[in-house]
Each structure stands twice: as structure tokens, then as C-alpha cells.
Write a protein that holds these residues in place. Structure first.
Motif, PDB file in Angstrom:
ATOM      1  N   GLN A  90       1.231  -1.054  -0.108  1.00  0.00           N
ATOM      2  CA  GLN A  90      -0.153  -0.100  -0.198  1.00  0.00           C
ATOM      3  C   GLN A  90       1.112   1.279   0.106  1.00  0.00           C
ATOM      4  OE1 GLN A  90      -0.468  -2.410   2.331  1.00  0.00           O
ATOM      5  NE2 GLN A  90      -2.395  -3.514   1.852  1.00  0.00           N
ATOM      6  N   GLY A  91       2.107   1.328   0.349  1.00  0.00           N
ATOM      7  CA  GLY A  91       3.327   2.543   0.074  1.00  0.00           C
ATOM      8  C   GLY A  91       3.524   2.020   1.090  1.00  0.00           C
ATOM      9  N   SER A  92       5.650   3.187   0.907  1.00  0.00           N
ATOM     10  CA  SER A  92       6.190   3.037   2.019  1.00  0.00           C
ATOM     11  C   SER A  92       6.427   3.997   3.167  1.00  0.00           C
ATOM     12  CB  SER A  92       7.434   3.599   1.121  1.00  0.00           C
ATOM     13  OG  SER A  92       7.108   2.376   0.208  1.00  0.00           O
ATOM     14  N   VAL A  93       6.508   3.340   4.513  1.00  0.00           N
ATOM     15  CA  VAL A  93       6.712   4.572   5.301  1.00  0.00           C
ATOM     16  C   VAL A  93       8.039   4.685   5.954  1.00  0.00           C
ATOM     17  CG1 VAL A  93       5.583   5.266   7.477  1.00  0.00           C
ATOM     18  CG2 VAL A  93       4.450   3.496   6.510  1.00  0.00           C
ATOM     19  N   GLY A  94       8.102   5.687   5.825  1.00  0.00           N
ATOM     20  CA  GLY A  94       9.655   5.700   6.759  1.00  0.00           C
ATOM     21  C   GLY A  94       9.733   6.458   8.155  1.00  0.00           C
ATOM     22  N   VAL A  95      11.165   6.587   8.626  1.00  0.00           N
ATOM     23  CA  VAL A  95      11.015   6.302  10.078  1.00  0.00           C
ATOM     24  C   VAL A  95      11.501   7.701  11.344  1.00  0.00           C
ATOM     25  CG1 VAL A  95      12.231   3.273   9.831  1.00  0.00           C
ATOM     26  CG2 VAL A  95      13.447   5.445   9.501  1.00  0.00           C
TER      27      VAL A  95
END
Length: 282
Positions: A90-95
Motif C-alpha cells: 500500500q505504500g512506503s513509510v519512513g522512520v
């Protein structure tokens, strides 16, 4: 929601993984942010690099695609690529790291992902340490909290990805990330399977895990204290610490193929096989 027993699957099927790693070119233990780190004891850089290369070679031998993000001077923990992001369908989540010593890693990973077609990467407002605390298990997205990732980050990830996060509270500082206490053995939605060390979780979280994965493999203190749970599985092969011998036996009994890889030098920073890889899902 109760998951159908995965223990009765007659044949374990490997899936090809796309993984991101980072060579430990600057690895050292110059600060202490978890119970595994001892800055007073020198690190053997050549040994750390050789062990990492063995891990990469084994993953490639198993048929997995491995990309490498460039190491950045001054970021010794960048080798633990799992903490660099969560890359889901569903997508990319950074940190956003809890400790400032690791802060620079966040943008280095986000930029690489965007430059390689895995963006845009959401820059989080709350502390969130990537796949260290966010693990995909089929239709489930498990989120650890208690030492690093904040509970509010779970809600943030839900909003960004549009899928629920099941929060699990970690209570033993040795197991400060979810991936140090739980292995995703199979993330096939039809046959989800996990292994975990119950002592790392509070009672409410143990009950949640029991409900979601009633046939989960439960491990013991001896396995957990060598970071045996910090393993990489493709649904058939499980790359793990050679010191986790009891765990390897349990896996074989369940139809998995243990693949031992010594990462004892990298363990001194608090990471094992899973810490060294980020799964890139498209």
C-alpha cells in the motif's frame, strides 16, 4: 479474528524476496542504546563485514534479490536495514528514530527508496523504527511498542497505508524491537505463521497473539537471549543464528529448513539476520 492453523500445511513453499541491505563499512559500537551494546569492547570490523557478506551470499543462494544501500560515514547502525522503513504493497513509510545517534539513517533510506521507485516515502511525525517494530504477516500488520516505536505511530501507519495495525507491547528491554521477539515464518495470507517468545510481551499482547495465531510456534528463553527470533524466512528457509539450536529443531519439526549464519559480531550492536534486511514489497 482467528487464523486457521498453519501447522498443518503439508509442504512449505519458498517465495522470492526482494531485500535491501547495507554493508557494515562503518560498523562499530561507539555508544550504548540497547542492552546488547558495550562501547568498552572493540569491534572487529573485518569479521563483521565477512559475516555480513556471508549473510548476503546465503540469501542470494536461496534465490532472493538483494539490493544494497550505500553506507554513510558516522552512522554505524545503518547496517540494520530493517529499521530503515516499512515498504508495504500500500505504500512506503519512513522512520523517525528514538535515539539521535541513528537519526541520520532515516533520510538516507527514504532517499534511496524514492530514487529506486519505492516512493513517495511518508516521513512520520511519531517515533517509528520501521520493520524492527512493524511486521507484515499475511493480512495482519503487527506493531511493537514499549521501548522504541510509539503507539501513536501505529495509528499514523494505519492512516498512511489504510490498513489496521495490531499493537503488541514489549516488556523486556533485551527485546526492544518486535523483530527480536517474533519471527514471521510465512506471510502467505492463506497460511500465516509466526514464532514468538511469550516472555517478551505483556499478558494482553500474549492473548492477542494466541487469538490471531493459535498454532504459533512458541520459543524459550534460551532461544530469545541469543536473538534467535531475529530470523529471515521466505516461507520455507529460515536464516537464523547457529546458536539457536533448539529453535532450529522446532522449525524442522514444522517443515521449515533452518539456514544457520553466524552474525555474532553484528549481534554486539543488538541485531541478527532480520535486523540486516528490509523487505521491499511492490
Amino acid at each position: 479474528m482467528t487464523t486457521t492453523s498453519p501447522a498443518r500445511r503439508t509442504e512449505r513453499l519458498a517465495r522470492r524476496l526482494h531485500l535491501l541491505m547495507c554493508r557494515p563499512e562503518h560498523f562499530t559500537v561507539s555508544y550504548e542504546i540497547n542492552p546488547w551494546m558495550d562501547a568498552a569492547t572493540p569491534v572487529d570490523p573485518a569479521r563483521a563485514l565477512a559475516q555480513w557478506e556471508r549473510l548476503r551470499a546465503e540469501l542470494q543462494r536461496l534465490g532472493h534479490e538483494v539490493d544494497v544501500v550505500p553506507a554513510v560515514p558516522g552512522l554505524p547502525d545503518m547496517v540494520y536495514a530493517a529499521n530503515g522503513a516499512l515498504v508495504a504493497a500500500q505504500g512506503s513509510v519512513g522512520v523517525r528514530f528514538a535515539h539521535p545517534e541513528r537519526g541520520g539513517e532515516a533520510e538516507a533510506y527514504a532517499r534511496w527508496l524514492e530514487e529506486h521507485g519505492l516512493g513517495p516515502v511518508h516521513r512520520p511525525a511519531h517515533v517509528n523504527e520501521g520493520e524492527g517494530d512493524l511486521l507484515v504477516v499475511g493480512e495482519h500488520l503487527l506493531g511493537g511498542y514499549g521501548f522504541r516505536t510509539e503507539p501513536a505511530a501505529h495509528r499514523e501507519v494505519e492512516e498512511v497505508l489504510g490498513r489496521p495495525v495490531t499493537s503488541l507491547r514489549l516488556v523486556d528491554p533485551r527485546f526492544y524491537h518486535l523483530d527480536t521477539a517474533l519471527t514471521v515464518l510465512d506471510d502467505d495470507p492463506a497460511h500465516p505463521d509466526v514464532a514468538y517468545f511469550p516472555g517478551a510481551f505483556d499478558e494482553a499482547s500474549r492473548q492477542v497473539l494466541q487469538e490471531l495465531f493459535p498454532q504459533a510456534l512458541r520459543t524459550d528463553e534460551d532461544t530469545a537471549r541469543v536473538l534467535g527470533m531475529n530470523a529471515v524466512s521466505d516461507g520455507r528457509h529460515v536464516v537464523l543464528s547457529p546458536r539457536a539450536q533448539r529453535y532450529a529443531q522446532q522449525l524442522e519439526q514444522r517443515g521449515y529448513v533452518p539456514v544457520p549464519v553466524d552474525l555474532s559480531e553484528l549481534l554486539r550492536g543488538g541485531g541478527g539476520a532480520k535486523c540486516c534486511v528490509l523487505v521491499l514489497r511492490r
